[in-house]
Structures are given as C-alpha cells and as structure tokens.
Design an enzyme around this catalytic site. Sequence first.
Site: not given
Lengths: 335, 335, 335, 335
Positions: B146-148
Amino acid sequence: MALLAGVVGFRGYSGVELQKILARHQYAAPVLLEHRADSAPEILPLGHQGHQVLSTQADEVAAAGIGVVFLATPPEVSMTLAPPLLERGVKVIDLSGAFRLKTVERYQQWYKEDHSQAQWLADAVYGLPEFYRDAIPGARLLSNPGCYPTAANLALRPLITAGVIDRSAGVVCDAKSGVSGAGRKPSLKTSFCEVTENFSAYSILNHRHVPEVLMNSGLEEREFSFTAQLIPIDRGILETIYFRTQNIKSGAELLDIYLAAYAKEPFVRIYPEGHLSDLRRVARTNFCDLGIRFDAATGRAVVVACIDNLVKGAAGQAVQNMNLMFGFIETEGLL
Amino acid sequence: MALLAGVVGFRGYSGVELQKILARHQYAAPVLLEHRADSAPEILPLGHQGHQVLSTQADEVAAAGIGVVFLATPPEVSMTLAPPLLERGVKVIDLSGAFRLKTVERYQQWYKEDHSQAQWLADAVYGLPEFYRDAIPGARLLSNPGCYPTAANLALRPLITAGVIDRSAGVVCDAKSGVSGAGRKPSLKTSFCEVTENFSAYSILNHRHVPEVLMNSGLEEREFSFTAQLIPIDRGILETIYFRTQNIKSGAELLDIYLAAYAKEPFVRIYPEGHLSDLRRVARTNFCDLGIRFDAATGRAVVVACIDNLVKGAAGQAVQNMNLMFGFIETEGLL
Amino acid sequence: MALLAGVVGFRGYSGVELQKILARHQYAAPVLLEHRADSAPEILPLGHQGHQVLSTQADEVAAAGIGVVFLATPPEVSMTLAPPLLERGVKVIDLSGAFRLKTVERYQQWYKEDHSQAQWLADAVYGLPEFYRDAIPGARLLSNPGCYPTAANLALRPLITAGVIDRSAGVVCDAKSGVSGAGRKPSLKTSFCEVTENFSAYSILNHRHVPEVLMNSGLEEREFSFTAQLIPIDRGILETIYFRTQNIKSGAELLDIYLAAYAKEPFVRIYPEGHLSDLRRVARTNFCDLGIRFDAATGRAVVVACIDNLVKGAAGQAVQNMNLMFGFIETEGLL
Amino acid sequence: MALLAGVVGFRGYSGVELQKILARHQYAAPVLLEHRADSAPEILPLGHQGHQVLSTQADEVAAAGIGVVFLATPPEVSMTLAPPLLERGVKVIDLSGAFRLKTVERYQQWYKEDHSQAQWLADAVYGLPEFYRDAIPGARLLSNPGCYPTAANLALRPLITAGVIDRSAGVVCDAKSGVSGAGRKPSLKTSFCEVTENFSAYSILNHRHVPEVLMNSGLEEREFSFTAQLIPIDRGILETIYFRTQNIKSGAELLDIYLAAYAKEPFVRIYPEGHLSDLRRVARTNFCDLGIRFDAATGRAVVVACIDNLVKGAAGQAVQNMNLMFGFIETEGLL
C-alpha cells in the site's frame, strides 16, 4: 457614536480581514493607520472613495478620537507602536507575538530576538476569551493569541484540566496551515509555483508558538511535540492531536468534558463522536470546530481541531476581544 | 524480445502510470487488458493509433504470450482475476490490498469483507524490495505494498530493528495524501469544489493500511496511531512520524541507522539532519525521501517521509518488483 | 563523446527543465554556469553530489570544451553574455526575448528598453523548427521563440498561408498561462495567496510577445488582438483563437491544412474535428496540440492550442533546436 | 413578519449560497423544500439544530405561508415544480434555464430537449435588474439569468445601444468559469484530479447560454462568438470581450457610456481606464466589475467583466430580484 478602531498593517491578510469585520460591526468603525510610506495605492472602481488614512503617530491617533488600535504588524513594530499609544490612553490589541509570553527570557528563547518593552509584558492580557473572559474587559494592552495555539489550547486545556490525558506518553500536535499564515510579503517559500501541488513541514519541535501552548495548557515542553506544515490553500488551520487517555472508558466522556467547558461558548462547536469538521466548514467564520475519535481497546484518542487562521486565529478573535473590552455583545460583527 | 506485461485497470490513475513507465522500459512492453466493457474510448490525435486491448480471460492472456499481469483493480476484482492467471503460469503483480495480509481473519478484520482466495494468501510475496529483495525473484503472486505503508515502513523498520524507538510511549504517524490515492471513480468526496481550499482527516486509527505497517515494522496496534488526511493536490504522500528515542544521544545516530540500512538502495534518499524533503522533490519519481529532526534535550524525534503515491506507492514499485522477478536491472524504467 | 551544453539561469524554472531534459539526452550533457554569486546552495540527500558549477566567463567556457550555451536569463543578461561566447565559437541558444525581433526599433517599441547588441539581431536565427528547420542547423546564435508565440504561430501560420482566414474581421487570441511563465523571482503577483482561487488578465493588446506573432504569421497589428491571462496552475498555455473563415466550407478543410502542414512534424498533434486537447495532455511534453471547431452556418471558427510553456514553450524547444543545430535526431531527449 | 422563502435544491452550490444570503436577510427567512428523498443528512455540531425541511408539494407550500420559492434545480425539475406553485399564488424565482428563452422553438434549438410548459414562457420575467427593473416587481414567475449572460450582457448592452461597437467585425466573448458552475453532482469532468493543474475549453460557439446574450444585447448569432472554459478554482467568472469600436476616439468615451448606464446601480463597478478587476475582488459579492482597454491607433477594445457565478451569477441576483419583487431595499442581504 461608533468606537473608532485604528488598524495598522491594514494591507496584510489579517489587516484586510479586520477591515471587513469592522465594516459590518454595528458599534465600531475602522480607521486605517499607515506606519510607513507606501507607493502603490489600491486601484478603486470609479466613484468609490478609499478610506482616509491617518498616521500612527500617537498624539494624532489620540486627537482623532480613536479608542483602540489593532496592530497587525510584526513583533518588532508592535513593540515600537504600542507603548506611546498606551501612554495616551488608547487601548491596543496586538496581533503579533510581541506580548504573548510572560518574560523577556522566554521571548528571547523562542523568538531569537531581544525584547525592548519588558515593562509591558506583565501588563498584557492574553486574549483567549474562552479561558480568560474575566480578565479581558480590564485590559489596556490585549495580546491576541497565535493562530496555532488558539486551536491547540481550545482542544487540549479542558482535557488536561480534567486529568484524562496520560501526559507521560506525550501529546503530539500535527498542525497544518494555509499559506496566508505566512503573511503577504513575497518570498520564494510562498510563491505559487513552489506551493501548488506541494506539501511541506517547516518547523518541527521548535516553532515559536510552542511556548504559548505550554503556558496555557500546562504541558511541559518534553510532553508536547509540535510540527507546523504548509497546505496549498489560502486559509485555514487543521490540527491533529494524539494522546493516550486515562481515567475514562469512552469517547462520550471526552465529549462531555468539551460540552461542559464550552456549553456557553458562541464560537466553539463540538461534533458527534467519530465525526470531524474540515476547513471548508470553518472558512470565513470565527468558529473553532472540535471532533474526536477514541479507541476503547487501547485508550488512544485523536482530536481534530479546525479554525480559520485569519478569523478565529487572528482578526476575528481580535474583534471578539474588542467586543469584550468595550462591553459590546461578544459576537457582534462575527456571525 | 520484450516481456509482455498486461495491465488491468489501465484507465485508473495507477494504470495510466504503469502504462507510462512500461512504455519507456527497455525490456518490457505494456498490453492493455479490459475486464469490463467501457463505452468511452479515448480521443486520440489524428494519425495516432491507440493500444490494442485484449480481454482478461486467462486462456487468451496466456495464449498471447503475456508473462506478467499487473492488477490495478479493487481487491474483489483482483481476487477473481489472479487465480486463473496464476494457474496458467502467468505471474501476477497485484496493486490492491487483496493479498497483502497473511490470514483471512486479518483481512476480514480490517477490510470488513470476506476473502474468497484464502489459499493464495500464503503464497503471495509482499513486494517491499528494500526488505524482501531475496524473496521477490521467486514470487508467482507478488502483492504490491500500500502507498501509506511503503513510506511508513521505510521510515520505521530500521529504527525499530535497531531498538532506538521507545515503543512504550507509542509511535504517531500523521499521514497526508494527494487525491489520486482515492482512485478515479467520481465521488462527492473527491469533487473539485469539495477538495480545493479544504483539508480533511478521513480515517483515524482504523485505516486498512494499518495492519501492513504492524506486520512489517513489528509494532503492536496499541503502539501505533495512524491518521490519513486529504491534501488538495493530485499526487504525493507526506508522513510526519513522532516517537521518543532510547539508547541514542544525537540525530547523527539516527541518520547512521538509515544510512546503514539504505546505503545500497537506489530509491531511498536520506537528508542531512534538520533538512527535510517535500512532495515536489519526489513527484513523478520512485524515490522515498527521509529526513529527521531530533531534540537532544528531551530525546524526542520526528521523521518526515515523502513518496509519490502513484510511483513508489503504486506503479513504480510494481515495476521495481517486476524488474526483480524477471532479473532485469532494478532501476530500469524508473530513473 | 557527449556535447557539453552549458546552462545559465539553471535555478529558474526553464533552467531546471533544461537540466532535466539534458540529463536524459544521449548525446549531450549539462554543465551549470553561474553568472552571479548565489548564497543558498541546494540541500541534497546524503551521498548525492551536486553538479559542478563553472563561471560564465567566455574564455573559461570555451576552455572547458563547452560547445553550446543555453541562456535562460532576462534579455539584458542575454545581451551581455551572448556576444563574448559567440566570438569564441561557442554556439548560443537564447531563451529570452533579446534576439527575437529583427530591428532595434522594434525591440525598443515593445520592450521599452534599449538594445545594446544591434549587430547580432540580423545574425540570430528564430528557432521555430516547424517553419525554419532549414535555417537552424547553420545558426550560431539561436533565438528560442516565446511561449505564447510558439502556440499562436503553430495555430495561425498554416491557415493564413492557405488564405482561409478573413483578416478583415481580425483575429483574436485569448491566451492563458500557468504561473511558471512569470519566472521564479518572488513577487506579490505570483504569491500563492494572490493567485489561488483567482484568475486575472495582465496584458491586453500590448504584450511584448505580440510582434513575434505578427512577424511569423504575417498578420498586421490591427488585425491581431491578444490578451495574456494567469491561470492558478504551475505550467501550461492554452490559447483560444477566433476568426472568420473564407474560401472553405467545412472544418475538414481546416484540418486538412493542418495535416498537410504538420504531417511529418513529431511535436504537433491535430485532434479530430470538434475534439480539443487540454493542459493535462501536454504537461511535461514537447507537444503542441491543436483542435478546431467550425460553424458552417456562419463561417466562424475557433482553434484551441495547448503547450507546456516550460517545454515546447521554452526548454524543450530549445533542446529541439540544439538537436537540429548539432545534427542529432530531432526528438532526442524529448519523447 | 418575515417573508418565508422556500429553497428547492438547497444542497447544491447555488442552494447553499441562497441559504447563506437569506439567513442574514432582515425581511426574509429561508425554508428548505425537499423534492426527493435524500439518504445522507448533514452532520451538525452537537446542540445545533438543522433546518426543518418541508416537501415541495404545492398545497403544503402554500399552506405553510411561503410567499416565494427559489428553484435551484435543473430545467426539467423547474418545469414540473413551478406551475403548481404559481397556480396557488406562490411566486417563483427559477435559477434554471427553463424559462429564460421566449419560445419553445428557441429552447429546443439550444437545450436539445422538449419544453413541457410553453404557456409559462411568455409570462416569465427575465430578471436582470440593471435592464428590467420596471418589469420585475410585477413578476409572478421570475427567470433568473444565466451566469455567463449576466456578465456578458452587463458588459455589452450599453455599448451596443450606444452604437460604438462595429458589429460587422463580430464580438468575441472568451469566458472562463470556476468549477462550481457545473453543479455539485459528481462527475469525472469535475473530479479534483482531472481539474487541478488543468484548463480546458468545453463549449465552443454552441453553449446554451448564447441565446440569452443575443436576446438581451441585440447581437445576431453570426456576430457573437462565445467559448466557455473551466478554471481550476471553486467560483468566479471572468469574460474577456473583444470588439472593434466605431464613432469613438478614446477609452474615456467607453467609460462614460458605462458610467451613464450604471451610475445608480449598486452592483456594477467600473474601473479606471487600463485597470482591471479580477476574481478575488468579486468573490462572495454580488458585484459585476467592468474594466476596459482601448487601443486608439486601431480602434480595438477589450472589456474584462468579473462576477461570482454563485452570487451575481445565481443566488445573489435571485435575492436581488426577490427584493425588487417584494418591495424590499434592493441591496438587502447582499452588501
């Protein structure tokens, strides 16, 4: 007859906001005071007359019957302008940081500059009406709170007083502000092409607003971590505040503390648990919006506080203070 | 001959980014795969021919000689599309959250949905190259982070491994993302007039990316407080991470830990103490930028981590993983 | 061995773009040239070395083996720097307006300043490759076109040459530009808070780019009305061009004229009738996109032309010119 | 007792603006009218009560004592809701295009839809107060002007009436609008990531607002070229209008025509020659700002007109019309 309210720094973003609020105030009228020559007069539509502009010379201000002067100026300018006005009986509401801290040492520590008006520090009243409403009417020199501390103190102080924050784990305040908070003077950091499609942190753990939060919330410096960051918008401050709770079991208990503290406050709004405000909801208002989320399993909590930095964080709160100082209805000009 | 790389979800923001990166890749070529009828073909300049579009039907994909398929699709679509491709020997790089967590229970807890492909969870390799470079070449099903969590894990894991974070006081990760992170499907929350001149928190303590951070960093849920927030920009993630240190006396020691962990990493950049990156510096790059500030008097530290959510947070890291899976130079197409 | 390409004004927006394009160029390498002391070196990640910076002193530039120098500087700086370089055999590509017009009188009329290098005006080659491709290889001093005229001339010249514009009714070019076109020097007009949520016209009928359009299109000043306006975005120019047609009966005929003119041009794209490009489609590319709408009942037509002001409007076109001057593939570094 | 003013479409951008203006109006009070079930009630701060919401059923509206209803709805909804209200004696102010044109044929031509209420077209009064102030007080059905035509007609009509525009050369109106003009319904075209850092033309020569300009200005379709374009901002319309003059020798003569036409108008502001307004100056006001530039050598002129599309272009002008219809001070609620 209307109270004549002088505005120094009337071309800055807070100064323009002061002009707008005072223009719709029933009991006060703005008078522009120029503290330096300025070469570019504003272009007005045909037939529209600009405001008359007076000088900031204290004798002239007093002679003009001006009862209060707002200083929307840098701290060093406020230090110079405030004393002569005060000595002539003109009340001063200072929007800078010049008179917010209580000692010269504290000022030097955080502002990295000398303070030339030590004798006025003790006299200044810190104008956060929700906590110091009793002291404000008697103020001669009113020090208007910083934008970040306004939101942080409204969010933190009732919870700390109630003893529900576990201070040993520390409190984090991650603050984000629109660009108008940096003032109107051009700089590369606030140039459009540097700010748009960007986001940056600019002051970590050492922002000069930190001591204002400590002073009002009772937190120690080691207990409070603060970062200021720049949002690519014109106006608004959102603070995300993290802490561990103690002595409570539900978010409803946190809300009850807020509701008790702010039940009669016209400018603090509390949202239902799990719901939050955002910057659109407070833009161009004098409200401070508070919302919480509580995790019962671990006792962690987050508060989100929103204000308009130019209104509740500056000009709006300054007029709220003026209203209290002069016995006007507290919300006049602000709803 | 170039590796044929299928892209499902090629109209979405991550899909468009995948197309761009693959178009300049020396050893791979994109093939667009349509998983649903779409009524509005893109308008192209005269004389410019659009890409041929194939179906996602597994037999056809395999028959077309496609060696790897990127799924830039929602989790439930990825769960449906991945297994038949894998069974035909086509490698899959999934950009959704479908295969990131290790158990069905964990998935149900955080995604609030059932998982239909439990048997593939164990087989999936979590593709954060800086930590799992050895496992990636052997992956059939690669789960792209995921990006975060990409930014949070790159910031936190080396410090936690080194034992310099006082976990008892908790770690706060205040995360801000550009709007493209919410995908291309129109909604009121991502409408221009709702986002511009606004800033809002949308997921506090319960974001579905939290378990990915816990899984990789070793933190417990009660030790990690995470908030996701929306910046009015197109792309970019900035995370401000707060913690108390232990066993160190200077910021230089924190930097040394990072430098040791990332000395040979092409896509992690460490800034001198007290200096920070921002979103402009990482926009349209596969870099993760890390900067720190350390307060020696109190032992508090703050790390600021920046990535482009569509590149290192999605399409760029996916191609980085493809490069490792197929033995290409890791940086091909990404510098 | 790579051609060494000096860049003066490398910190400005066009200069940074030049650095980026040259860094990925196969046959050229950038060398930064400093024409004034600068106090704030850029902060780089640890272990990353900045570019070496040479002076602009002509002897040193020649001695360093630099074959071409890009001047991304104001006109008065370009006038000073270009001649000594040219005299030492170093080719110069000037991105300013210093050498675009053909006479000193014309320059004084539109730039309201003196021109100190009249002798070089005749020698300068105007570098719009789509029209002057034959003259560019022999240029010593290449004058790179202005951003607005690049789009306007690509849109207008083929139609005027074909005689399908009724000049008696006049041509209107309503131009809008992102803020980077104003350069990087801070000013109130380009401050974030003045530009965001705003739109303004800043130069009506008297923009200094007008004579460049007249010179290349053949229009007379009275036939051409031009307004420049500021869009609250970083980069991009969109021009909406209005005129009455003559001698044609359909939009297809207008398209045919464009297609004939630009059939072999790598950087001009023509859209199907009734479809238009926008600034996202050309951002960070060297393309000029052209779209038309024709009203058969009245013979009125509108052309919409889009470029990235920093690429086709500045650095990209400058490198395109360098490619032609040095015999490289025209598109090298630009696709 | 206050006039009860119903608002249909109160969640849309014009509807919210209507609520705001009416809330501060001394002689009117808003009543929200729901014309369809809506599943997501707004989240309010604790202790704050939402507005009561009534249905749009005409008998109930009349029975509730509502004297006027604002329809901030699409044309087809306005056509359905207006007649029953009018038949019960409730006045209607329609903000849609349903009743702006004078014949069914004209409506079908430009709106590409049928018109179901032909009998009401003749009865509707077009509510541009600066030109039709006498007719408005007697209106039952008031058709509020479109946003683009409001600015265009205020700019053009006095000049055309005075005969100073050379119509044979045509008039160009290049119009730009903020995104709120497209309404609140989510769509890809108004999604943040599609709009930010972009600028696009979306309706060239065939916008449905064109006939409103022709009808009021007296121009023929072949004489008037209009393009609508999207600025990446929330609100505001700027129109740049080009024409050739006749019978005048100076810009002062153009200004005099404006000054004569608008001398007593509270909401039209004229700027000194060569100076222009911009969208910040009119944001959240009911003003239309006009500025001109005239080129004496060629007789060409450009007018720049600015309004806030949600105020003078919609809700503000609607309340201005209500004030005239009910005999209130024209500026009440609007200054």
